[in-house]
Design an enzyme around this catalytic site. Structure first.
Site, mmCIF file in Angstrom:
data_model
loop_
_atom_site.group_PDB
_atom_site.id
_atom_site.type_symbol
_atom_site.label_atom_id
_atom_site.label_comp_id
_atom_site.label_asym_id
_atom_site.label_seq_id
_atom_site.Cartn_x
_atom_site.Cartn_y
_atom_site.Cartn_z
ATOM 1 N N THR A 117 0.815 -1.206 0.000
ATOM 2 C CA THR A 117 0.000 0.000 0.000
ATOM 3 C C THR A 117 0.852 1.261 0.000
ATOM 4 O O THR A 117 1.828 1.345 0.725
ATOM 5 C CB THR A 117 -0.931 0.002 1.222
ATOM 6 O OG1 THR A 117 -1.802 -1.088 1.088
ATOM 7 C CG2 THR A 117 -1.737 1.268 1.318
ATOM 8 N N ARG A 145 -11.223 -10.851 -3.487
ATOM 9 C CA ARG A 145 -11.139 -10.147 -2.198
ATOM 10 C C ARG A 145 -10.891 -8.644 -2.404
ATOM 11 O O ARG A 145 -10.039 -8.238 -3.179
ATOM 12 C CB ARG A 145 -10.002 -10.747 -1.359
ATOM 13 C CG ARG A 145 -9.820 -10.092 0.009
ATOM 14 C CD ARG A 145 -8.669 -9.105 0.007
ATOM 15 N NE ARG A 145 -8.360 -8.610 1.346
ATOM 16 C CZ ARG A 145 -7.544 -7.595 1.585
ATOM 17 N NH1 ARG A 145 -6.941 -6.982 0.599
ATOM 18 N NH2 ARG A 145 -7.312 -7.198 2.808
ATOM 19 N N ILE A 146 -11.651 -7.825 -1.716
ATOM 20 C CA ILE A 146 -11.440 -6.385 -1.749
ATOM 21 C C ILE A 146 -11.032 -5.956 -0.344
ATOM 22 O O ILE A 146 -11.632 -6.390 0.638
ATOM 23 C CB ILE A 146 -12.725 -5.660 -2.201
ATOM 24 C CG1 ILE A 146 -12.981 -5.985 -3.691
ATOM 25 C CG2 ILE A 146 -12.625 -4.156 -1.998
ATOM 26 C CD1 ILE A 146 -14.310 -5.496 -4.222
ATOM 27 N N ASP A 148 -9.344 -2.690 2.350
ATOM 28 C CA ASP A 148 -9.799 -1.402 2.870
ATOM 29 C C ASP A 148 -9.442 -0.231 1.966
ATOM 30 O O ASP A 148 -10.099 0.814 2.009
ATOM 31 C CB ASP A 148 -9.154 -1.142 4.233
ATOM 32 C CG ASP A 148 -7.625 -1.113 4.098
ATOM 33 O OD1 ASP A 148 -7.045 -2.167 3.764
ATOM 34 O OD2 ASP A 148 -7.016 -0.040 4.292
ATOM 35 N N THR A 167 -2.831 1.662 6.269
ATOM 36 C CA THR A 167 -2.152 0.498 5.705
ATOM 37 C C THR A 167 -2.158 -0.625 6.741
ATOM 38 O O THR A 167 -2.242 -0.368 7.936
ATOM 39 C CB THR A 167 -0.707 0.833 5.291
ATOM 40 O OG1 THR A 167 -0.111 -0.334 4.694
ATOM 41 C CG2 THR A 167 0.147 1.259 6.461
ATOM 42 N N GLY A 168 -2.069 -1.863 6.252
ATOM 43 C CA GLY A 168 -2.066 -3.003 7.169
ATOM 44 C C GLY A 168 -3.107 -4.017 6.762
ATOM 45 O O GLY A 168 -3.499 -4.082 5.593
ATOM 46 N N GLU A 169 -3.558 -4.792 7.710
ATOM 47 C CA GLU A 169 -4.518 -5.857 7.390
ATOM 48 C C GLU A 169 -5.893 -5.241 7.135
ATOM 49 O O GLU A 169 -6.558 -4.738 8.046
ATOM 50 C CB GLU A 169 -4.581 -6.840 8.555
ATOM 51 C CG GLU A 169 -5.350 -8.094 8.206
ATOM 52 C CD GLU A 169 -5.516 -8.988 9.417
ATOM 53 O OE1 GLU A 169 -4.507 -9.485 9.937
ATOM 54 O OE2 GLU A 169 -6.653 -9.159 9.857
ATOM 55 N N GLY A 170 -6.306 -5.267 5.863
ATOM 56 C CA GLY A 170 -7.524 -4.580 5.448
ATOM 57 C C GLY A 170 -8.756 -4.971 6.239
ATOM 58 O O GLY A 170 -9.594 -4.118 6.560
#
Ligand code: ASP
Length: 246
Positions: A117, A145-146, A148, A167-170
């Site tokens: 990201t 998969r979509i 964040d 940013t990170g785990e959506g």
């Protein structure tokens, strides 16, 4: 790939998902914002819109790097979905692949899969804020998969007070509507930007999952994360520049 953009004071936004050939997804998100009656286009419709708008398209091969193919292989072997994969300091990794030379920086293991990201938040001299976020998503994600990043209010948000990019785990960012939450605590609790960022990281986000960058209409800059590190930088027009990892 997927991306979004938001213009704070005007409350305008655009988002795109499911792209495989658009070189700069944020540019397409901006076209969605500026040139369509909609906020969000995805998959075949988004690609068709990209062709019609004449944005730069590349062969899908362009995005395939040796490094990422290697990381995808490791992720598949470990049956894991990775957003921040670190080479272990000792021994083995994932499904048991031996890692010979752990990369370290300041004595800490550095992510070999830097999250893909890229986010940006800006404020101009009139105090107008805007945010944009672009990503290839998570390594080894499911088809369809979509995350964040294209979701306004989750990965990206801007209003007349503040602009935020995450940013990170959506999945963790989505369930905490992280970007909007920063603006909400400023609005409803009257917190300043650093306080708001600390509050949402502490009370809204699952431990170890994500981070964000933000700028307020007064020019305050803040970032927060509960991951080991987050690659980030800050620049002002008078030449000040700063970067950080941990
Ligand atoms: N937030 C992105 C996603 O979940 C990944 C990332 O930040 O690297 O799609």
């Amino acid at each position: 790939m997927e991306a979004s953009i938001m213009d704070g004071p005007k409350r305008r936004c655009g988002a795109v998902s499911g792209l495989t050939t658009v070189k700069n997804p944020v540019s397409l998100a901006r076209h969605v914002m500026d040139k369509t009656p909609h906020s969000y286009l995805a998959f075949a419709g988004a690609e068709e819109f990209a062709r019609k708008q004449g944005v730069e398209l590349v062969d899908n091969e362009y995005f395939i790097t040796e490094e990422n193919v290697g990381m995808l292989k490791l992720a598949k072997e470990a049956n894991s979905i990775m957003f921040d994969y670190r080479i272990p300091t000792l021994g083995t990794c994932g499904g048991g692949a031996a890692m010979e030379s752990p990369i370290q920086m300041n004595g800490l293991p550095i992510s070999v899969y830097a999250p893909e990201t890229v986010g940006c938040v800006v404020v101009d001299k009139e105090g107008r804020c805007a945010a944009a976020t672009s990503t290839g998503g998570l390594m080894n994600k499911m088809t369809g998969r979509i995350g964040d990043s294209p979701l306004i209010g989750s990965g990206t948000y801007a209003c007349d007070l503040v602009a935020v990019s995450c940013t990170g785990e959506g999945e963790a960012i989505i369930r905490s509507t992280l970007a909007r939450e920063v603006a909400a605590v400023m609005e409803y609790k009257g917190l300043n930007l650093p306080e708001a960022v600390d509050y949402v990281i502490k009370y809204r986000l699952d431990e170890g999952k994500a981070g964000l960058i933000a700028v307020s209409k007064n020019g305050e800059v803040a970032c927060g994360f509960n991951t080991t590190g987050m690659f980030r930088g800050c620049a002002t027009e008078d030449g000040f520049m700063e970067v950080g990892v941990w």
